[in-house]
Design an enzyme around this catalytic site. Structure first.
Site, short mmCIF file in Angstrom:
data_model
loop_
_atom_site.label_atom_id
_atom_site.label_comp_id
_atom_site.label_asym_id
_atom_site.label_seq_id
_atom_site.Cartn_x
_atom_site.Cartn_y
_atom_site.Cartn_z
N ARG A 1 25.78 -58.33 -13.21
CA ARG A 1 26.95 -58.39 -13.73
C ARG A 1 27.27 -59.25 -15.09
O ARG A 1 26.89 -60.49 -14.55
CB ARG A 1 28.22 -58.61 -12.77
CG ARG A 1 28.30 -57.47 -11.57
CD ARG A 1 28.72 -56.17 -11.91
NE ARG A 1 28.44 -55.20 -10.74
CZ ARG A 1 29.15 -55.05 -9.68
NH1 ARG A 1 30.13 -55.91 -9.56
NH2 ARG A 1 28.88 -54.35 -8.70
N ASP B 1 23.17 -52.25 0.16
CA ASP B 1 24.17 -51.18 -0.35
C ASP B 1 23.73 -50.05 0.45
O ASP B 1 22.64 -49.74 0.48
CB ASP B 1 23.83 -50.83 -2.12
CG ASP B 1 24.97 -50.72 -2.53
OD1 ASP B 1 26.10 -50.22 -1.83
OD2 ASP B 1 24.97 -50.56 -3.81
N HIS C 1 24.53 -45.77 0.64
CA HIS C 1 25.27 -44.40 0.48
C HIS C 1 25.17 -43.34 1.36
O HIS C 1 24.06 -42.90 1.55
CB HIS C 1 25.33 -44.24 -1.14
CG HIS C 1 25.68 -45.05 -2.24
ND1 HIS C 1 24.99 -46.26 -2.50
CD2 HIS C 1 26.92 -45.35 -2.68
CE1 HIS C 1 25.51 -47.01 -3.46
NE2 HIS C 1 26.81 -46.62 -3.49
N LYS D 1 39.63 -47.92 -0.78
CA LYS D 1 38.52 -48.47 -0.16
C LYS D 1 39.04 -49.46 1.10
O LYS D 1 40.34 -49.92 0.92
CB LYS D 1 37.61 -49.22 -1.04
CG LYS D 1 38.34 -50.56 -1.76
CD LYS D 1 37.41 -51.18 -2.73
CE LYS D 1 38.10 -52.15 -3.58
NZ LYS D 1 36.88 -53.11 -4.30
#
Length: 464
Positions: free
Chosen positions: A185, A205, A207, A290
């Site tokens: 970032r 992470d 998913h 979220k």
């Protein structure tokens, strides 16, 4: 404790005004612990917001990763690895390019012709050069011509294409993909803050792709794993926040129906698990609401670590499907999930929460052997070898310092167990045990001590 600094500032008129700045002492700052414990460093020559992990810091990271990786494997997660870059078009499809362009590093462009190469790209076999743009790109810009790549700012599009790599059946779901993926970032210099906010960081992470019927149960399991992780890490002081969309903002994607479905899933899970929570409008992701877990640093500032998000929109954007029990194609739901948030921020919070004295199972050095004199060095090395064979991280202090100075240095290093050995210990095949708190446990048979420390490490016990 805080120090107050008075600063006199000259004005254009020659008068002086007084300002008071309250500056926290460094005594419990994670940057101080990183330096004093030899965990990480920063170098301006490398770049702002880019931590360099030293050997002990790398051990700490690896210990956290192995802990969570094992817990995930036992819960049906499958490990994956994805590249650190991706095509810009990938993030146009997801929407990240348009929503977070200011936080994405500039694209790298593969030129379409030799002429373009001279205009846009300086290239040689050993070049690390990147393209430069004459004018800054705006969020609504489509980006440069040619095939463009960016350092990935998030992992979800890559995981989506792992899902899309084969035809999926309802029998394959839930499909839980997990990666310790490093993302990038382009944070502004003024926003950087040690490990709490960096320009590269590694997310735990995951998913998860589920059917509509599975999403409620699976989301509750995700939250239960997060709470388990916080408990093991002895992080009990947190606030749960449900982030909803801001009706006045246009940054969100998807239908009202999809947002309501996702919100219902999250609210039902926190109610079912009995988690106290607050609701904050405007804290949702652009693709869905979220649940965030916020933890305080040493100054009481709140930082997000764990997060779990329900997403009905990216499966639509990427045309994700699975074959249902009826033989027809159906759209899955995605759950985005991270327990640490990032390894960097988690380690910062852990260091400040524990004031550098990490639980024994996490400590990069778990035991320090201190021979009283040089003639006891051989026995100290023998003890160290036995501890290593029991998977204990141990060091021997071979310096020519006085014993008391060595003990004090080990305590300052927050090493859980300090083992002093001399003639008596060598004769009795024992060690004299002190804790980093300065508690003296006295002489202990080596076999007894090995049993004690391995049990503390194995059970991740709070007590030494």
């Amino acid at each position: 404790m805080k120090r107050l600094f008075l600063c006199a500032l000259a004005t254009n008129k020659g008068a002086y005004t007084m300002s008071v700045e309250s500056i926290p002492q460094e005594s419990n700052n994670h940057r101080r612990w990183g330096r004093d414990l030899g965990l990480f460093t920063f170098a301006p020559q490398v770049g702002s917001g880019l931590p360099l992990w030293l050997p002990k810091g790398a051990i700490l990271r690896d210990t956290l990763e192995r802990f969570l990786r094992q817990e995930q494997l036992e819960r049906g997660y499958q490990p994956v690895v994805t590249p650190h870059i991706g095509k810009l078009d990938l993030y146009k499809t997801s929407g990240h390019w348009y929503k977070y362009r200011e936080s994405i590093f500039p694209p790298m462009v593969e030129p379409r012709s030799e002429a373009d190469e001279h205009d846009r790209w300086t290239y040689s076999d050993d070049s690390c050069s990147a393209p430069s743009f004459r004018e800054p790109l705006k969020a609504e810009d489509e980006g440069p011509d040619g095939e463009a790549y960016i350092l990935k700012p998030m992992n979800c599009p890559h995981h989506i294409y792992i899902y899309k790599s084969e035809l999926r059946s309802y029998r394959d779901l839930p499909l839980r993909l997990a990666e310790f993926g490093t993302v990038y970032r382009y944070e502004q210099s003024g926003e950087l803050n040690g490990l709490l906010r960096t320009r590269d960081f590694t997310q735990d992470d995951s998913h998860i792709f589920v059917t509509h019927a599975q999403v409620q149960e699976e989301f509750a399991k995700v939250v239960e794993l997060a709470l388990f992780v916080f408990q093991v890490l002895q992080l009990d002081d947190f606030v749960a926040r449900v982030g909803l969309l801001d009706p006045a903002s246009s940054k969100y994607i998807g239908s009202d129906e999809a947002w309501q479905q996702a919100q219902t899933v999250i609210m039902s899970a926190v109610e079912q698990l009995g988690i106290p929570y607050s609701i904050e409008q405007g804290e949702a992701g652009f693709y869905g609401p979220k649940l965030d877990f916020l933890f305080p640093d040493a100054l009481g500032r709140q930082w997000q670590l764990g997060t779990a998000q329900v997403d009905y929109n990216l499966p639509e954007r990427f045309d994700l499907t699975y074959v249902g029990e009826d033989g027809q194609l159906h759209r899955p739901v995605m759950i985005h999930r991270a327990n640490f948030g990032s390894l960097e921020r988690m380690i910062a919070i852990l260091l400040e929460h524990h004031a550098g004295a990490l639980p024994a199972w996490l400590a990069p050095v778990q035991a320090k052997l201190i021979p009283i004199s040089d003639r006891h060095l051989a026995y100290a090395q023998e003890v160290a070898a036995q501890l290593r064979s029991a998977d204990v991280r141990v060091e021997v202090d071979t310096r020519g310092e006085r014993m008391n100075a060595k003990v004090r240095d080990a305590q300052l290093q927050k090493i859980p167990y300090i083992l002093v050995v001399g003639d008596k210990e060598a004769a009795d095949h024992a060690v004299s045990v002190r804790l980093r708190s300065n508690e003296n446990l006295g002489a202990m048979a080596l076999a007894h001590f090995i049993e004690r420390i391995t049990n503390v490490i194995r059970t991740k016990n709070r007590e030494l």
